[in-house]
Design a protein around this motif. Sequence first.
Motif: not given
Length: 375
Positions: A192-197, A234-236, A242-245
Motif C-alpha cells: 500500500t505504502m510504496t504503490m501509492l507513493i 505492477v511488476l515492481v 515475492v521478496l516479502i513472502l
Amino acid sequence: MRETLGFLRRVAAMVRKEFIQLRRDRVTFATMISIPLLQLVLFGYAINTTPRNLPTAVLVHENNEVTRAILAAIRNTDFFAFTAEAASEQDAERMIRSGEVLFLVEIPAGFERALRRGETPQMLVAADATDPVASANALGALSGLVSTALTRARFVDAQGTAPFEIVQHRRYNPAGDSQLNIVPGLLGTILTMTMLIFTALSVTREVERGTMESLLSMPIHPVEIMLGKIIPYVLVGVMQAVLILAAGMVLFSVPLEGSLILLTGVTLIFITANLSIGYTFSTLAQNQLQAVQMTFMFFLPNILLSGFMFPFAGMPVWAQWIAEGLPLTHYLRMVRGILLKGATATDLTFDTGMLVVLMLVAMAIAVARFRQTLD
C-alpha cells in the motif's frame, strides 16, 4: 538596541511570509489540522484492544434447557455475539475459513444426558486464531465467566466447578505466533505504502519538470496514459510481494495453505487498486508535496482500521464501515485466509469483489480528473 530591533523586524517579516505561504498552500494546512484530529478520533473511539461482541457461530446438536442456559451464559460474557447458526460441521468450517465468524460454539448430541448421568461431557469452542489479539482475551475469560454465569443456573457447584469441559481449539495458528499474523499484514502494508507513493508522484512530477505539455500534445488517450504509468509499477509490486513472502516463509515459517495462483491473482488486483488510487491523487495534487501529503492521509486509516494493528471486530460499526472502503482491509482478510486457512476463491468472493469495485472507481475518477486537466 538598533540591531535588536532590526533582528526582530526581520524575524517578524519571515514569520509573516511563512503564514502567507501556509495560507496559499491549503492542502498542507489541512493536513496539519486534520491528521492530529484523525489520530485522536481513531485512537479514542475506534481502537479497542479488548474487543467484545465478536461474531460467533453456534452449532447445537440438541435444543433443551441445558444448551439454552449454556448459550445464554456465553452470550452474557459480552465477548461473543451469536451472529450465525451453522447447519453442519462443514457449514461451520466454511464460516470460520471465510472470516464470516471468529468463533464456533459446538454442543454435541447427548450432552444433557451425559450431564445428568454425572459424566463430564465436552463442549467445543473453536477460534480463528490468525489474529491472536482478537481471540486470546475471549478464550482466556471464557471458562471463568461461563462458570460464574452458570452458577446462577445451578449447573455449577458452590466451588465453581462446571460439570462439563470446555475444549478450546485455536485454529490456523494454535501457538498464537504473532509473526503469522504480522507478516501477511506487512505484505499488504508495504505494498500500500510504496504503490501509492510511486504513482501519486507520476503526474505531478511531469508538471514540475515541465514535460506535461509534451505529454498532453501526444495523440494518446487518458486511459492509455494511466495504464502506461501503472503497468511498470505492477511488476515492481509483484517483485516486492515475492521478496516479502519468500522472506516470511524462510525467516518466520509462514505457511502457504491455499493456492499460490489465487494469492497471485488477488495480489495483482490489490496492487492495481493502490496504483489507481495513487494515480488519482496525482491528478488532484498541484505538486509532489501535496501528493505525498494525500498519500499519508490515505495511508493512516489503512493502518489503523484495516485490522493490521488492532482487531477489526473490536471496532465500532461506523469505523468498520469506513474500513470496508479501504483496499488494505479486504486484502488482509484474503492474504491471511489463503496463507493460514487455505481459503478458496469461493470463500473470498466478497472481498475480491469489493477490491475490484474500489479499483474500478479509482480508475474512473483518475481518468475523469485527467480529462479535466486536459481541458
